[in-house]
Design a protein around this motif. Structure first.
Motif, mmCIF file in Angstrom:
data_model
loop_
_atom_site.group_PDB
_atom_site.id
_atom_site.type_symbol
_atom_site.label_atom_id
_atom_site.label_comp_id
_atom_site.label_asym_id
_atom_site.label_seq_id
_atom_site.Cartn_x
_atom_site.Cartn_y
_atom_site.Cartn_z
ATOM 1 N N ALA A 56 19.582 35.282 -29.752
ATOM 2 C CA ALA A 56 19.239 34.240 -30.563
ATOM 3 C C ALA A 56 20.215 34.028 -31.587
ATOM 4 C CB ALA A 56 18.231 34.229 -31.248
ATOM 5 N N LEU A 57 20.685 35.028 -32.355
ATOM 6 C CA LEU A 57 21.802 34.955 -33.286
ATOM 7 C C LEU A 57 23.133 34.458 -32.451
ATOM 8 C CD1 LEU A 57 23.188 35.540 -36.120
ATOM 9 C CD2 LEU A 57 23.756 37.622 -35.324
ATOM 10 N N ILE A 58 23.392 34.982 -31.519
ATOM 11 C CA ILE A 58 24.695 34.594 -30.455
ATOM 12 C C ILE A 58 24.627 33.085 -30.348
ATOM 13 C CG2 ILE A 58 25.860 34.633 -28.426
ATOM 14 C CD1 ILE A 58 25.107 37.583 -28.580
ATOM 15 N N SER A 59 23.294 32.686 -29.933
ATOM 16 C CA SER A 59 23.111 31.085 -29.448
ATOM 17 C C SER A 59 23.297 30.303 -30.856
ATOM 18 C CB SER A 59 21.683 30.842 -29.007
ATOM 19 O OG SER A 59 21.705 31.617 -27.688
ATOM 20 N N GLU A 60 22.763 30.595 -31.943
ATOM 21 C CA GLU A 60 22.747 30.036 -33.154
ATOM 22 C C GLU A 60 24.421 29.863 -33.708
ATOM 23 O OE1 GLU A 60 20.460 28.049 -34.855
ATOM 24 O OE2 GLU A 60 19.332 28.566 -33.255
ATOM 25 N N LYS A 61 25.008 31.010 -33.529
ATOM 26 C CA LYS A 61 26.159 30.757 -34.047
ATOM 27 C C LYS A 61 27.156 29.920 -33.290
ATOM 28 C CE LYS A 61 27.822 32.862 -37.406
ATOM 29 N NZ LYS A 61 27.899 32.222 -38.375
ATOM 30 N N ARG A 62 27.245 30.153 -31.876
ATOM 31 C CA ARG A 62 27.970 29.407 -30.987
ATOM 32 C C ARG A 62 27.629 27.863 -31.242
ATOM 33 N NH1 ARG A 62 27.526 33.112 -25.600
ATOM 34 N NH2 ARG A 62 29.299 34.488 -26.235
ATOM 35 N N ALA A 63 26.156 27.491 -31.320
ATOM 36 C CA ALA A 63 25.915 25.976 -31.573
ATOM 37 C C ALA A 63 26.359 25.609 -32.630
ATOM 38 C CB ALA A 63 24.450 25.789 -31.399
ATOM 39 N N ALA A 64 26.559 26.338 -33.855
ATOM 40 C CA ALA A 64 27.229 25.923 -35.113
ATOM 41 C C ALA A 64 28.674 25.711 -35.043
ATOM 42 C CB ALA A 64 26.649 26.872 -36.256
ATOM 43 N N MET A 65 29.268 26.428 -34.019
ATOM 44 C CA MET A 65 30.869 26.156 -33.980
ATOM 45 C C MET A 65 31.232 25.038 -32.933
ATOM 46 S SD MET A 65 32.137 30.283 -33.393
ATOM 47 C CE MET A 65 31.207 30.584 -32.144
ATOM 48 N N ARG A 66 30.091 24.441 -32.437
ATOM 49 C CA ARG A 66 30.494 23.440 -31.555
ATOM 50 C C ARG A 66 30.831 22.174 -32.560
ATOM 51 N NH1 ARG A 66 25.254 22.993 -28.428
ATOM 52 N NH2 ARG A 66 25.239 25.113 -28.166
ATOM 53 N N PRO A 67 31.738 21.165 -32.080
ATOM 54 C CA PRO A 67 32.156 20.153 -32.808
ATOM 55 C C PRO A 67 30.818 19.368 -33.126
ATOM 56 C CG PRO A 67 33.612 20.606 -30.946
ATOM 57 C CD PRO A 67 32.518 21.134 -30.831
ATOM 58 N N GLN A 68 30.864 18.586 -34.236
ATOM 59 C CA GLN A 68 29.786 17.848 -34.593
ATOM 60 C C GLN A 68 29.516 17.036 -33.386
ATOM 61 O OE1 GLN A 68 27.966 18.193 -37.190
ATOM 62 N NE2 GLN A 68 26.598 16.496 -36.706
ATOM 63 N N SER A 69 30.480 16.286 -32.844
ATOM 64 C CA SER A 69 30.042 15.130 -31.893
ATOM 65 C C SER A 69 29.241 15.738 -30.940
ATOM 66 C CB SER A 69 31.443 14.380 -31.322
ATOM 67 O OG SER A 69 32.088 15.460 -30.782
ATOM 68 N N VAL A 70 29.495 17.058 -30.257
ATOM 69 C CA VAL A 70 28.885 17.516 -29.246
ATOM 70 C C VAL A 70 27.471 17.992 -29.660
ATOM 71 C CG1 VAL A 70 28.703 19.525 -27.774
ATOM 72 C CG2 VAL A 70 30.928 18.478 -28.031
ATOM 73 N N ARG A 71 27.108 18.541 -30.916
ATOM 74 C CA ARG A 71 25.915 18.739 -31.487
ATOM 75 C C ARG A 71 24.717 17.531 -31.428
ATOM 76 N NH1 ARG A 71 26.878 21.802 -36.723
ATOM 77 N NH2 ARG A 71 28.790 21.331 -36.539
#
Length: 74
Positions: A56-71
């Motif tokens: 879950a930590l890995i998933s959250e950190k990877r999601a936070a590293m994605r560019p804003q437009s992708v999120r």
């Protein structure tokens, strides 16, 4: 009467691990190493829960590293 050694809760182990990480360390890499190590103990419910916390930590950190437009597109 002997002392009973209880295993710490997976959440307690996770928080202790997290607090020991270097301030600017790579949490994804460190957590990934823990996930790989914990795979050997997948049949134990506590180890499985700890594995899931690291994932879950890995998933959250990877999601936070994605560019804003992708999120925002998801």
């Amino acid at each position: 009467m002997g002392l009973i050694n209880r295993m710490p809760a997976p959440e307690d182990v996770f928080v202790a691990w997290l607090m020991r990480q270097p301030r600017n360390g790579d949490l994804v890499a460190a957590a990934s190493a823990e996930v790989a190590r914990l795979r050997r103990y997948a049949s134990h419910p506590g180890a499985k829960r700890l594995h899931d916390l690291f994932c879950a930590l890995i998933s959250e950190k990877r999601a936070a590293m994605r560019p804003q437009s992708v999120r925002t597109a998801q």
